[in-house]
Structures are given as structure tokens and as C-alpha cells.
Design a protein around this motif. Structure first.
Motif, PDB file in Angstrom:
ATOM      1  N   ARG A   1      26.536  23.934  27.537  1.00 28.69           N
ATOM      2  CA  ARG A   1      25.936  23.053  26.527  1.00 28.69           C
ATOM      3  C   ARG A   1      26.953  22.627  25.458  1.00 28.69           C
ATOM      4  O   ARG A   1      26.593  22.386  24.299  1.00 28.69           O
ATOM      5  CB  ARG A   1      24.714  23.719  25.882  1.00 28.69           C
ATOM      6  N   LEU A   2      28.202  22.536  25.854  1.00 23.39           N
ATOM      7  CA  LEU A   2      29.248  22.039  24.965  1.00 23.39           C
ATOM      8  C   LEU A   2      29.496  20.563  25.287  1.00 23.39           C
ATOM      9  O   LEU A   2      30.584  20.153  25.691  1.00 23.39           O
ATOM     10  CB  LEU A   2      30.529  22.869  25.154  1.00 23.39           C
ATOM     11  N   LEU A   3      28.449  19.780  25.128  1.00 20.66           N
ATOM     12  CA  LEU A   3      28.513  18.374  25.539  1.00 20.66           C
ATOM     13  C   LEU A   3      29.559  17.557  24.783  1.00 20.66           C
ATOM     14  O   LEU A   3      30.204  16.688  25.378  1.00 20.66           O
ATOM     15  CB  LEU A   3      27.132  17.726  25.403  1.00 20.66           C
ATOM     16  N   PRO A   4      29.739  17.778  23.486  1.00 14.91           N
ATOM     17  CA  PRO A   4      30.789  17.000  22.810  1.00 14.91           C
ATOM     18  C   PRO A   4      32.164  17.179  23.456  1.00 14.91           C
ATOM     19  O   PRO A   4      32.920  16.208  23.599  1.00 14.91           O
ATOM     20  CB  PRO A   4      30.758  17.547  21.377  1.00 14.91           C
ATOM     21  N   LEU A   5      32.483  18.425  23.861  1.00 15.97           N
ATOM     22  CA  LEU A   5      33.770  18.663  24.515  1.00 15.97           C
ATOM     23  C   LEU A   5      33.826  17.997  25.883  1.00 15.97           C
ATOM     24  O   LEU A   5      34.870  17.458  26.291  1.00 15.97           O
ATOM     25  CB  LEU A   5      34.017  20.163  24.649  1.00 15.97           C
ATOM     26  N   ALA A   6      32.696  18.030  26.610  1.00 16.41           N
ATOM     27  CA  ALA A   6      32.650  17.383  27.922  1.00 16.41           C
ATOM     28  C   ALA A   6      32.845  15.883  27.787  1.00 16.41           C
ATOM     29  O   ALA A   6      33.628  15.263  28.528  1.00 16.41           O
ATOM     30  CB  ALA A   6      31.314  17.685  28.608  1.00 16.41           C
ATOM     31  N   HIS A   7      32.164  15.276  26.815  1.00 14.92           N
ATOM     32  CA  HIS A   7      32.311  13.830  26.613  1.00 14.92           C
ATOM     33  C   HIS A   7      33.719  13.478  26.132  1.00 14.92           C
ATOM     34  O   HIS A   7      34.271  12.444  26.512  1.00 14.92           O
ATOM     35  CB  HIS A   7      31.267  13.331  25.610  1.00 14.92           C
ATOM     36  N   GLN A   8      34.282  14.347  25.305  1.00 15.69           N
ATOM     37  CA  GLN A   8      35.642  14.092  24.826  1.00 15.69           C
ATOM     38  C   GLN A   8      36.625  14.084  25.985  1.00 15.69           C
ATOM     39  O   GLN A   8      37.515  13.222  26.068  1.00 15.69           O
ATOM     40  CB  GLN A   8      36.029  15.172  23.812  1.00 15.69           C
ATOM     41  N   LEU A   9      36.460  15.032  26.906  1.00 14.34           N
ATOM     42  CA  LEU A   9      37.338  15.090  28.076  1.00 14.34           C
ATOM     43  C   LEU A   9      37.183  13.834  28.933  1.00 14.34           C
ATOM     44  O   LEU A   9      38.178  13.264  29.416  1.00 14.34           O
ATOM     45  CB  LEU A   9      37.008  16.341  28.896  1.00 14.34           C
ATOM     46  N   LEU A  10      35.925  13.381  29.108  1.00 13.28           N
ATOM     47  CA  LEU A  10      35.701  12.163  29.891  1.00 13.28           C
ATOM     48  C   LEU A  10      36.302  10.960  29.176  1.00 13.28           C
ATOM     49  O   LEU A  10      36.884  10.067  29.815  1.00 13.28           O
ATOM     50  CB  LEU A  10      34.201  11.961  30.122  1.00 13.28           C
TER      51      LEU A  10
END
Length: 640
Positions: free
Chosen positions: A102-111
């Protein structure tokens, strides 16, 4: 057969042929995540194997909920130049792990850091799929998944694939599924077996059995696997289309099935449909298959519950109870199936005993179990018991009564002749009464010939369910019993104005693997001449024994489609079915008849007397319960 690697093989040695990085991947695959991370920290640090081990290590960190570990590996990979786009496997593992944690900000940042213009299409697609999958699998809002999907298609220009659809379709709002289906068709992915199976399952959950069937029929036959057949059969079974489900099962077992063998999932849907339609022969064939081909089936709760339900609803209570007793573990569904079965057979005392036994074994009742119990009390005329259990639902079991519980109580009170009490209960309900509640009161008014309250219930129920023909027929019957032919004419006019026709009564008997169907006054059966001759003979014998014919007034009101001037129907479908059974079965054997409507008073009296005259037992399942006629009496004790 492949075997799990030994510790020695995993650990390897200086001369082990297995690379160090492969050991980390093997440990991760085996679920030994702490060991995998230990190898990552203390193993050979040379870059090539280290890089190959990183995706597995990321997955192990995510499985152990080590968000800091994922971040450290991310930083290490970036330092070595493996990100953002050179390593698709590592990118996918990081995106999935961030989403799962649930670390979506980090996932979106990587994308966002991924240079889509220079990234290989397959890598970009894998990245989007990983993030969409992470969002979907962990209950995150569907809107986030579809926002990523739109970005993938429009902003990034990345083509979606079957993996994308298999992730999106299950979490999509029902109104969006047809749009995804259209996209799949345009892209050529709708023919993919896994994608088609996914659409069928989702349509089934949303009540769209017709859409699931359309997907199935459009699949190439060679593409249909066990999951395909299960999905389409379950779609029909779950949505009350039992006849269609059984026909699909017949096709599956024939040449069209291509040798696909049913599994427990298939058979649960088929048994459910057999219970719904009373298809005993098919159900018994399924049970034989289960006993021969599915070892240890008693440990399969859904399958055993389906078998219990089938036997209970098809008139074989001893078999249902025997299966129940043989189960090593029981669920609330097991208890409920048996309670409902005894209730349908008018054995409310046994149903109550089972309920008390269930509670004593620390199985808490749910709303469905309470409906079964209250219905059993209603069918058996157990007024005091029904009142007691209804009043203790909240206090003893923390269950808030719902509409179906109030329906059972109105039915219980109405059958017991307490019409005013039933009307007061409706007025006290914390929610608005639905058609079933008012219909239960209308049915009670028919039993007790209360025209005034029947008119009130009728007005209410047809406002809620204006096309339910059964309510019009009930009201017409109330008027007929009261001799109010103008009321009958009024109901008849309403039906004609609304284009409604009463469902024709039909009954069937299974004999030597074939279903023999009979309609009222039906002469289409090959043995019609012999059948009618026997019915006439039996009616004459009944008249001689009882001093009169069967209940003509009741029979007429039940079958005349609300037309007081209609000619008397003398040969009801259940009479014809029983006569066929008498002509074609061995002396002393039980005759089982399934009927789609409620047994009328005339036929009920007729069958009681005929059971004594012929020394035979007749088990008749009508629209709501079982009647076992034997030795001149009925198991319902004339309370139905």
C-alpha cells in the motif's frame, strides 16, 4: 516427478553448479523468504548474480511486509543503473511490492520515472500491469485501477493484453464490464480462453447469465476447458436457471464436452439445479459419480452440502441425514440445508431439534438458518415456537430481522388464523413491507376466507408486483370462495387489461431414466387412454368410500384462471402423474411427483384416499413443500 530441493542443494558450496542468485530465487519460490534475504546479505556479492537475485529478494521483502527492505533494494538497483527501465523483472517486482504494501505514492513515482518513449513496449506493459494488479488485488478503489488503464492506453500508448483484462474485469463495476468486453473483442482478446472465462464469471456474479451464455457460445469449442464449463453452468445455477444449467451439463458430458471431466465445482452447480427442479435421476447419477470418482468427498464441504440439499429437496430425507452424520466437519450451510429439508417435509419438531443441536455445538445461526427455522415452524403449525425464535433473534444471536423473516412470521401467524396479529406485525415493521410480506398475508386470507383483509393485501401487493399472476389468482379464489362473482370478474378484467395469464399447472414423474410430464386435462402422453381410465376408476372408488367427490369448490377455484364461469377441470396434472406411476411401478414402491404449483384441496383429499385404497405412498413436492400421502393421511396433517 519434480521434488523440492534439499537444504544442501539450496545452500550449494564452492563447487556447486547452481549459481548463487538462483539459490535466492529458489528460496523465494519455496516461501522461505527469511533465508532468501539472508543469502542476499551474506552470499556472493558479484554484480551479475546479484542483479538476477534482486527481483526475488523484493518479493521476499514484500511477503514479510519489510517496506524498508524493498526501498533499500530499489536504491541499490538504481545505483547500479538497473532502473528505471533496463530490468523489466525487477521493475515489475518493485511495482507489485509497493502496491501490495500500500505504498502507492512510491509505486506511482517509480512508474513516472520510467522513460516510456524509450522503454520496450513489453517492459512498459509489464510495469502498468504490475501496478494495476497490485491496486486491484489488495482492495484499492477500482477508480485507481481504471485511471492507470486509461493512462496506459491514452497517455503512454501502451497496448493492453490478456493479463491487463484478467486484472481489471473482476474489479470493474458491473456497468463497465460490457465496455471492457467490447474492448477485448476489438483487440482480439475475447477469444482467449482465460479472458472469456473471466468475463463469464463476472457476468454470472452480476446476474447476467444470458451474457455469460453468449460468451460461452461464441468460444471455439476447442477452447472450452473445465473452467469454461464451470463458469457457464454456475452462471445459470446461481441465477435460478436450473433447467438451462442441467442442459449445459448434459452437453458437457456428451461429445461437445471433448472429454472434459466435471470436478467438485461443476457438481455443486449441477446438484443445486437438481434440487431446484426435483431432477432426482440426474442428481442420483451425479452422486454415483461423486462416490466413484472423487475420493474423500466427505471432506469437501461445498460438495457434501450440495448433496444434502439435493436429497432433502428431492424427498430423500434419510439419505440427507445419513450424509450429514458422516461429515467429519459441518458448516452452518450443512445444518441449514437439513433444517430446511425437514421443514419442507412438515417435520418442524425435527427442524427445531436440529437447530438446538447446532447452537449447542457452538455453530451460530445466520439469517438464512433463521429463515429455514421460521419457515419450518410455519409449515408445521408451530405457532409458539416460531414466535419464540423470532423474538429472540436479536437478543440471543445478534441478528436483526429482515424482510424474509417478517415474511415467515406473517405466514406463520396467517396460517394459524391470527390474521389481525399478522396485520399488526406488518404495521410494526421497521422497514416497508415488500410483495412477499403482503403476499403471505393474502395467502392466509385465502386459507381463512377473509375477503376484507384480502382486498387490502391484494391492493398493496399488486402495487409492488403488478405482473405476478399468482396474486391475482389468489384474490380471484378468495372471491370465488365467498360467492362474490363480481369480484372474480373484476380481477379477470385486470388480468386481461394487463395481458396476464395464469401459469399452467404441470407435474412430472421420473421413470426408467425418462421424465414424464403432464398438464391439466393433458391427452398427449402415449398412455393417456389407460391413465384417464384409471383416474376415472379411482374417482369412482373415492366417491364410494367418502360418500362424495373431491372438493369441487376448491379444485375449481385453484384451476379456473380466475374465471368463475369456466368449465370444471376434472383431471389435474398431479392426478394424471400419480395414475401413470400406479400403472408403471411395482406394487409397494413410492411414487414421487414434482408439481410447479400448490396442490389444491380437491387433489389433496383425493390423493389421501387413493393412498389408502391402493396401499401406496405418494410423495408430492409442490411449489412450497412436500406432501407424503400414505394410509389415507398426509404428512402435512392438512396444514398447508
Amino acid at each position: 516427478m519434480a521434488t523440492e530441493p534439499s537444504n544442501a542443494a539450496i545452500a550449494g558450496g564452492a563447487d556447486s553448479p547452481e549459481p548463487w542468485s538462483a539459490r535466492v530465487r529458489t528460496l523465494t519460490r519455496l516461501g522461505r523468504h527469511r533465508e532468501a534475504l539472508a543469502f542476499l546479505r551474506h552470499g556472493d556479492p558479484s554484480p551479475p548474480p546479484h542483479a538476477l537475485a534482486l527481483p526475488a529478494a523484493v518479493i521476499s521483502c514484500a511477503k514479510l511486509y519489510l517496506a524498508s527492505g524493498v526501498a533499500q533494494i530499489h536504491a541499490l538497483a538504481a545505483k547500479r543503473g538497473l532502473l528505471p527501465s533496463s530490468d523489466a523483472y525487477l521493475l515489475s517486482a518493485l511495482l507489485s511490492s509497493y502496491s501490495r504494501l500500500r505504498l502507492l505514492p512510491l509505486a506511482h513515482q517509480l512508474l513516472d520515472e520510467l522513460p516510456l518513449a524509450s522503454t520496450a513496449p513489453a517492459t512498459a506493459r509489464t510495469a502498468f500491469n504490475s501496478l494495476i494488479s497490485g491496486c486491484a488485488l489488495h482492495g484499492l478503489p477500482a477508480v485507481g485501477c481504471f485511471s492507470l488503464f486509461r493512462r496506459m492506453r491514452v497517455a503512454a500508448g501502451v497496448r493492453f493484453d490478456a493479463v491487463t483484462l484478467l486484472t481489471l474485469v473482476p474489479v470493474a463495476p458491473l456497468g463497465v464490464v460490457p465496455q471492457l468486453h467490447a474492448l477485448a473483442a476489438r483487440s482480439g482478446l475475447a477469444a482467449n480462453t482465460s479472458v472469456a472465462n473471466c468475463f463469464m464469471s463476472v457476468y454470472a456474479r452480476g446476474g447476467g447469465a444470458d451474457l455469460a451464455r453468449q460468451v460461452f457460445e461464441e468460444m471455439p469449442r476447442a477452447s472450452r476447458d473445465l473452467v469454461s464449463w464451470n463458469a457457464v453452468i454456475s452462471a445459470h445455477a446461481q441465477n435460478g436457471l436450473a433447467v438451462e444449467a442441467l442442459e449445459l451439463y448434459r452437453r458437457m458430458r456428451g461429445p461437445e464436452g471433448g472429454g472434459v471431466e466435471p470436478d467438485a465445482v461443476t457438481l455443486v452447480g449441477v446438484l443445486s439445479s437438481c434440487a431446484h427442479t426435483g431432477a432426482r435421476r440426474v442428481g442420483l447419477d451425479v452422486e454415483r459419480y461423486v462416490r466413484e470418482r472423487i475420493p474423500g468427498f466427505r471432506n469437501n464441504l461445498p460438495l457434501c452440502n450440495a448433496l444434502i440439499n439435493f436429497h432433502a429437496r428431492c424427498g430423500s430425507l434419510p439419505e440427507a441425514h445419513e450424509l450429514f452424520d458422516e461429515m467429519p466437519e459441518r458448516s452452518i450451510v450443512s445444518w441449514t440445508a437439513l433444517i430446511i429439508g425437514y421443514g419442507m417435509h412438515g417435520q418442524g419438531d425435527v427442524a427445531v431439534d436440529l437447530f438446538e443441536m447446532m447452537v449447542s455445538e457452538a455453530t451460530a445461526p445466520d439469517n438464512v438458518a433463521m429463515v429455514g427455522l421460521l419457515s419450518a415452524c410455519s409449515h408445521a403449525g408451530m405457532y409458539d415456537e416460531g414466535r419464540k425464535y423470532f423474538s429472540t433473534m436479536e437478543r440471543d444471536y445478534c441478528l436483526q430481522p429482515k424482510l424474509e423473516h417478517y415474511t415467515c412470521m406473517v405466514d406463520l401467524l396467517g396460517r394459524a388464523g391470527r390474521l389481525d396479529e399478522a396485520r399488526e406485525l406488518i404495521a410494526s415493521m421497521p422497514m416497508a413491507a415488500d410483495g412477499a410480506v403482503w403476499g403471505a398475508l393474502l395467502g392466509a386470507c385465502k386459507i381463512h376466507r377473509n375477503v376484507e383483509m384480502g382486498e387490502e393485501a391484494f391492493k398493496r401487493v399488486i402495487n409492488l408486483e403488478p405482473t405476478n399472476v399468482g396474486y391475482y389468482v389468489l384474490m380471484a379464489n378468495i372471491y370465488t370462495d365467498a360467492g362474490q362473482l363480481d369480484g372474480v370478474a373484476k380481477v379477470r378484467a385486470m388480468m386481461r387489461q394487463r395481458g396476464l395469464k395464469k401459469e399452467p399447472g404441470c407435474s412430472y414423474v421420473e421413470h426408467k431414466g425418462k421424465v414424464h410430464l403432464f398438464m391439466a386435462d393433458d391427452h398427449s402422453h402415449p398412455e393417456a387412454k389407460r391413465i384417464y381410465e384409471l383416474v376415472v376408476k379411482l374417482e369412482r372408488m373415492v366417491k364410494e368410500k367418502t360418500g362424495g367427490g373431491d372438493d369441487v369448490a376448491e379444485e375449481r377455484s385453484e384451476k379456473e384462471e380466475a374465471e368463475a364461469a369456466a368449465p370444471l377441470v376434472g383431471f389435474h396434472s398431479e392426478k394424471l402423474a400419480v395414475a401413470f406411476g400406479l400403472l408403471n411401478t411395482e406394487a409397494g414402491s413410492e411414487i414421487v411427483v414434482i408439481k410447479n404449483l400448490r396442490v389444491c384441496g380437491g387433489c389433496h383429499s383425493f390423493l389421501k384416499t387413493v393412498s389408502a385404497l391402493t396401499n401406496r405412498a405418494f410423495l408430492v413436492r409442490d411449489a412450497s413443500r412436500f406432501h407424503r400421502f400414505e394410509d389415507g393421511a398426509c404428512s402435512c396433517r392438512d396444514y398447508w
